[in-house]
Scaffold this motif. Sequence first.
Motif, mmCIF file in Angstrom:
data_model
loop_
_atom_site.group_PDB
_atom_site.id
_atom_site.type_symbol
_atom_site.label_atom_id
_atom_site.label_comp_id
_atom_site.label_asym_id
_atom_site.label_seq_id
_atom_site.Cartn_x
_atom_site.Cartn_y
_atom_site.Cartn_z
ATOM 1 N N ASP A 122 41.314 81.647 25.192
ATOM 2 C CA ASP A 122 40.020 82.308 25.405
ATOM 3 C C ASP A 122 39.893 82.785 26.849
ATOM 4 O O ASP A 122 39.365 83.875 27.126
ATOM 5 C CB ASP A 122 38.876 81.347 25.070
ATOM 6 N N ASP A 142 43.278 76.624 22.726
ATOM 7 C CA ASP A 142 42.162 77.530 22.437
ATOM 8 C C ASP A 142 41.420 77.899 23.716
ATOM 9 O O ASP A 142 41.047 79.056 23.931
ATOM 10 C CB ASP A 142 41.195 76.869 21.456
ATOM 11 N N THR A 147 47.626 85.303 22.743
ATOM 12 C CA THR A 147 46.655 86.340 23.083
ATOM 13 C C THR A 147 47.110 87.667 22.505
ATOM 14 O O THR A 147 48.309 87.902 22.286
ATOM 15 C CB THR A 147 46.533 86.471 24.611
#
Length: 430
Positions: free
Chosen positions: A373, A369, A409
Motif C-alpha cells: 500500500d 499489505d 505492486t
Amino acid sequence: ATRIAAMLTDNMFLSVAKDRALSRARVLANTFTVQCQMGLMDLDTLVAVMNRTNVEQYPAGFEAILVSNASGTPTPLTPLRYCMGHSPNPGCSNYTDDFRTAMAMSLTSSGGSFLGQSYNMASAFMASRILTACGGGGLGVLYILPFVSDQSTFQKYVITAANVVNTALFNDPSDDSSIALVQPASPGVLMTAPMPLCQGSLCTFDPAAEAAVSSGNGTALDILGSGGYGTVLAASWSMPYLNVSLVLEIPMAQLQEDILRQLGKQGTTINANLNGTTELMLGRATMVNGTKGFSFLSTPKHFNEVCKPKCPGPATAMVNAVVNCGRGAGFNLDYRNVSVLAAYVCLPRLGAGLVYKVDDAQILQSSLDSVADYSVIQNSKEPSTMELLVGLPYPSNTTATPTAVQYLTDLQDVPGGCGDVRQQPTPQCI
C-alpha cells in the motif's frame, strides 16, 4: 457467608422467637378467657392481675398488655411498664406504628407475631391473641418479648443448625468448605463442633486473620494448621444480637478449581470470536508420573481438527507459561506445529498460564499489505519514469527453488495492471 447467616438466624432464631412469643400470648389469652367464663375475674381484676404480673414476675423487657377497643381505637388498659423516661416518647403519647399494628392484631381472631419496635422504641417480638369472653368482648392480649432476651437459648438453636450444615458439607465430596461460630471477644474459640476441614481435630487459626474476620463483616486469608488444607479464604458475618460471628472457610484449592473452570469457559468464548489465526489459550499445570505438563482450559480453535488423539506440535509458549511459569514473547511452534508469534504469561496463584498468538503467515501478509500500500502511494507521487517496486521470490509457497519475482505492486508499463497481484497475479507481473 451472608446467606448462611440469614438462614441460621432468620429461619431459626427469628421463627423460634416469634413462636415463643405467640405461644405465651396464647397461654395468657386462654387462661384469662376461661377465668372470665367462670366468673372468676372481671375487667378491673384482669387489669390489676396483669399489671402485678408485669411488675413482680416478668424479667426486664418482658411485658403483657391488655388492649381494649371500647373507644373505637386500640388502647392499652394496663399501665405500660417502660413508658416514663423513654425518649422520644417520654409519656408514650405517640406510639410506634409497629406497636399500633400489634394492638390492632390482638383484637382480631387470628392474632399474630412479628418483630418490630415496641412503644418504648426497643426492638421486640410482639405477639397478640384475642380475649373472647372478658369485659363483654373487644379485648386482646399483647405479649412483648425483648429482642435480646435469653441470648444463650437462641445461641443453642443456631449452633445446632450450624453443626447440621457442617455435617452436610462434610458429606458433600464436591465441597470442602465449612462454617464455624466464634465469639468476637475470643477469636479462635469455636462454639460449633470441629469443622470438617480440621478432620476431627481443633483448628489452629492464624490469630491476626481470625481476629480481623470474626470481629465484623469482611474477608481475610486464614491458615488451618492441623487440617492440612493450607490457605483458605475466610469470610465472616457478624450476628451482634447473638454475640457471635459466623465464619465461612473455603480452601483456596477449591476456589482455584471454580476460577479455572470459569476462565476456561470465558477463554473458549473469546477464542471463537477472534478473527484470522489469532488465538487466546489458557492452560493449567499437570503432573503425570512425576513429569510436569499442561492441559488446555480453553478449547483451541483447531483442537478437534489436529489434536485427536494428540496435538502434533510442542506448544512452546504454553509450556513456557504453565510448566516454566514464565512470561515473554517470541516466535515458536504452537500445538499444530505451526510457526507463530506468541506472547505468554504465567498465572502462578492458579497454577495456570495464558497465551495470545497469531500465525507467522498472517503477520507476514499483514506486513506485505502495508508495504505494498505504501509503494502504491509513493508511485503516484513519483515522476513517470520512476517506480518503487515490491516483490517476493516466486514461487514462495512450495519447496521448489524460487526462479522469479512476484511483484506486489502494479507495474506502470504493464497494460491493464497486474490485477489482484496478491492473490492471483497476472503472468506479466511474474
